[in-house]
Motif scaffolding. Structure first.
Motif, mmCIF file in Angstrom:
data_model
loop_
_atom_site.group_PDB
_atom_site.id
_atom_site.type_symbol
_atom_site.label_atom_id
_atom_site.label_comp_id
_atom_site.label_asym_id
_atom_site.label_seq_id
_atom_site.Cartn_x
_atom_site.Cartn_y
_atom_site.Cartn_z
ATOM 1 N N UNK A 167 9.575 7.326 -5.593
ATOM 2 C CA UNK A 167 8.209 7.856 -5.468
ATOM 3 C C UNK A 167 7.341 6.947 -4.607
ATOM 4 N N UNK A 168 7.743 5.678 -4.477
ATOM 5 C CA UNK A 168 6.999 4.746 -3.644
ATOM 6 C C UNK A 168 5.917 3.987 -4.388
ATOM 7 N N UNK A 169 5.416 4.546 -5.482
ATOM 8 C CA UNK A 169 4.376 3.858 -6.253
ATOM 9 C C UNK A 169 4.997 2.637 -6.910
ATOM 10 N N UNK B 233 -0.546 0.325 -6.643
ATOM 11 C CA UNK B 233 0.647 -0.435 -6.278
ATOM 12 C C UNK B 233 0.563 -1.077 -4.913
ATOM 13 N N UNK B 234 1.622 -1.820 -4.595
ATOM 14 C CA UNK B 234 1.683 -2.586 -3.353
ATOM 15 C C UNK B 234 2.526 -1.810 -2.346
ATOM 16 N N UNK B 235 2.065 -1.717 -1.093
ATOM 17 C CA UNK B 235 2.822 -0.966 -0.092
ATOM 18 C C UNK B 235 4.232 -1.546 0.075
ATOM 19 N N UNK B 236 5.208 -0.666 0.266
ATOM 20 C CA UNK B 236 6.593 -1.129 0.323
ATOM 21 C C UNK B 236 6.946 -1.820 1.638
ATOM 22 N N UNK C 187 -6.971 0.685 0.052
ATOM 23 C CA UNK C 187 -5.572 0.585 -0.375
ATOM 24 C C UNK C 187 -5.196 1.801 -1.222
ATOM 25 N N UNK D 182 -1.236 9.105 0.443
ATOM 26 C CA UNK D 182 -0.304 8.892 -0.675
ATOM 27 C C UNK D 182 0.433 10.150 -1.112
ATOM 28 N N UNK E 83 4.574 5.384 -1.318
ATOM 29 C CA UNK E 83 4.850 3.992 -0.938
ATOM 30 C C UNK E 83 4.026 3.497 0.231
ATOM 31 N N UNK F 122 0.375 2.796 1.133
ATOM 32 C CA UNK F 122 -0.835 2.649 0.323
ATOM 33 C C UNK F 122 -2.094 2.582 1.185
#
Lengths: 474, 474
Positions: free
Chosen positions: A135-137, A339-342, B169, B307, B313, B315
């Motif tokens: 999901x990326x989150x 969350x933090x970007x991947x 973000x 998002x 992912x 952000x």
């Protein structure tokens, strides 16, 4: 809209009359202007009524009126019907923006970007497709990055497992998250003075009452004051920078770390050690471990970041804490962000593969920068007291006179932007100090010292009468 | 440590006895377990004493003791000396983590990542070196990205200049920043019910008292209630999703937008329109503009994000507001974080070059997903009331009975993670509703509906006696 009381403003401008020549209203306007420029008076804040401020400063109302008028004409105040005078910044016409950009800006203690960052970003981009099925989150951090960060702590002498690590959007995000999760409104929070002003902001925003303990270039931490303060106020939280403290550059000795940690544990104080610049060693001989290595009890919370070692444009920090604390922080995070970007995390994972080389490059840059700045100051401003530091990014220079605000205002006219000492303290302290980073390119450092010397000369033409009787100035 | 009062917990578990068969203590434990699992009881919260909870629920103390014991044995409560029972999550042994990972997770309404994201990231990496000469700290956003976002608003019918844009973000970060900047503790904030639960968190965290207005799949916004609530409570802020509202999928008609904006302006209410999923149109015929286009007065604050359209992912979100509001938000930001990563911003700048193609791809995916899920539900769960929606990501299904919490617990045993209806409301409302995203891969959607049908069957074996006399259950 928040309102500044006349009492608070009087505290913020304390000493304004002793440090300025000429008309009192000009001096008062100058000080308020600086407070607005460096954020100590937030934009949108309502200033006290003229009559009240005049009473608090024991000056005539005419002086305050003239100061407000000057600020209004220069664009720093505007009048809102029914709300009095509100702080603002002047609109800069578009054509002047580029000229303003040509200012040398030493207000940030940062290093230039790692020149190879583009190539590393390309490597990170190659990794990204492997993560696209989720999901990326990611409120806690990629396993690969948490592992790499845990391994680094372990290699540095503090055994750490990945589930003790949480990845954040830089150190300030980490500090803010910790503060709002662990503090209740009205709790006390211990801070160093001077210290990193954004940490003050984060703690205050979480409702903390700040209790300061002093750190100085000569003697480091005032341990007696620190112990007294913890015993007397039992703060919920304490925010420390035990290695290459910003701005003084001091490091806390190993034995003091043990004593401070034991004392904090006895009084139920959770300590946060901000180690964002903790690995920027230049030539400190003593080898010190991460702060949490100095207790066998409840470990303090460690905060780290690549914002200073790699670049401010890479917004990755992290928290090392007990699993239960990490759990709480992760659950609390969603009130503020998801969350933090991947891609950014993959970039930092790549950078950590050879982090020691990055630190060695920084060591060389900081060694050269420190020596260069120290030499320039000795040559051009020999009356300043310049400390010896063995790491970090800044010199905390003693000007010998309480003129830091005035000096930084004058420096602006010489094309240099730099933060006045009081920005690093509470309630207007440190007017005798100036933080000068030595992390900039040699040409910029030279230009900055030239500007400072000129500004110093300009304010020196009106020498300060120490003990100048306040009632005589109106 | 925060404490949940027995009164609050009684509200959260409201209806627990009417919806469960078997022993009362099992039903009570199940409900508390769900509240812990979905975050409505935060980890680390102290639960009320057994005696008090028993009194509030009018059950015997034995029932509460048995429920707490079961929760303790299952790892959801632990006893802290002097602090009673504290909510936690069970430690999952490492070997089981991968099995847990095999759960189908429909708790998030998100789309799969754009498959070409790796290539776009490579393009962004190529741009990065051009930005390395700055400090990298960027609290407001790269000019190139702000320009691209402003141009998109202008093209969509809302003239916008780059200085009306701030990059954040993600949308949640934007909502949280707006809330903590514009709200004072105790202020009222209008919210839709149901709505996006993280927005509730952000507003509450800023000290807001939430006042709900209802949105339903049949009738959309209850405009009379909305008007009454604004007139009666004069909320400082209002948080709305006027397009493809999450979770109901409704869109607010153009004329209602005008009336709501005019009313909010009269009562000094600043409206925030969250348009994160506002461009995920499937087949809505009416063409609607960004929310701020419906007033010539003070514009509402718009929040957007990639998002949902691109990937969770990535952000990056943004705020569109008046310049003076953007100024305030930028100044307030540093208490929480120091800016948006540059590589991530460059990635989104690249994505915006052909954003319409991305939206068209999403439209096709969502069209297929909606039709597929609707057909599956008609086939396997014909007794549920499934609404017709023309955009967004989710169906807000009416189960016909107040069993959403029980259903989602049963679904967990069938390998499906999904959010219960009450998560989207205040104070335990929406027990008759379930949000089902239609954005997942067809195979996952099929597996999810199979799991739901099995769970429905499992709870259906113990039919619910509506009006079941509460005093008879112990």
């Amino acid at each position: 809209m928040s309102t500044l009381t006349s009492r608070s403003l009087a505290l913020l401008v304390e000493g304004w009359r002793a440090t300025a020549p000429g008309a009192a209203y000009v001096a008062l306007a100058d000080r308020i202007r600086l407070l607005i420029l460096d954020g100590r008076i937030a934009l949108g804040t309502r200033l006290p009524a003229e009559r009240e401020l005049a009473a608090s400063l024991t000056v005539s109302r005419t002086t305050v009126t003239a100061a407000y008028t000057q600020l209004r004409e220069a664009g720093y105040l505007h009048s809102v019907r029914g709300s009095g005078s509100v702080a603002r910044l002047p609109r800069v016409p578009r054509s002047e923006v580029s000229a303003v950009g040509a200012l040398i800006d030493l207000s940030k203690a940062t290093l230039p970007a790692l020149p190879t960052l583009g190539e590393t970003a390309a490597l990170a981009a190659e990794q990204l497709p492997a993560y696209l099925s989720g999901s990326g989150f990611d409120p806690v951090g990629l396993p690969v990055l948490r592992q790499a960060l845990a391994d680094r702590y372990s290699a540095r002498g503090l055994a750490t497992s990945p589930d003790q690590i949480m990845v954040t959007l830089g150190a300030q995000h980490a500090i803010s998250l910790i503060a709002r999760t662990l503090l209740s409104r009205g709790d006390r929070a211990l801070v160093e003075a001077p210290s990193y002003p954004h940490a003050f902001e984060a703690l205050r925003h979480a409702g903390a009452r700040l209790v300061p303990v002093s750190v100085s270039t000569g003697d480091g931490w005032d341990e007696r004051m620190l112990a007294d303060t913890i015993q007397r106020t039992s703060p919920s939280l304490g925010y420390l920078m035990p290695d290459f403290h910003n701005p003084t550059g001091q490091s806390m000795p190993a034995e003091m770390r043990e004593r401070v940690l034991a004392l904090a544990e006895r009084h139920g104080t959770t300590l946060i050690a901000d180690e964002t610049i903790g690995e920027l060693n230049i030539d400190r001989a003593e080898s010190l471990l991460p702060f949490a290595a100095y207790t066998s009890g409840t470990p303090p919370i460690l905060v780290g970041s690549v914002g200073k070692t790699v670049w401010g444009g890479v917004r990755i920090g992290w928290i090392r804490a007990e699993r239960s604390v990490i759990h709480r922080l992760v659950r609390a995070r969603s009130a503020g962000d998801l969350g933090t970007p991947l891609l950014e995390q993959l970039l930092v994972t790549e950078l950590l593969r050879d982090y020691d080389s990055i630190l060695e490059l920084r060591r060389q840059q900081l060694l050269a920068g420190r020596n260069h700045l120290t030499a320039l100051l000795a040559e051009h401003l020999p009356e300043w007291e310049v400390p010896t530091v063995n790491g970090g990014i800044t010199l905390w220079v003693n000007l010998g006179q309480p003129v830091s605000s005035r000096l930084t205002l004058a420096a602006r006219n010489e094309g240099l932007q730099i933060a006045a000492g009081p920005l690093f303290g509470l309630d207007g302290a440190f007017e005798r100090f100036l933080r000068i980073p030595f992390s900039y390119a040699p040409a910029d450092t030279e230009q900055a010292v030239t500007a400072l010397a000129r500004a110093w000369g300009a304010i020196g033409r009106y020498p300060i009468a120490e003990g100048h009787p306040l009632s005589a100035v109106v």
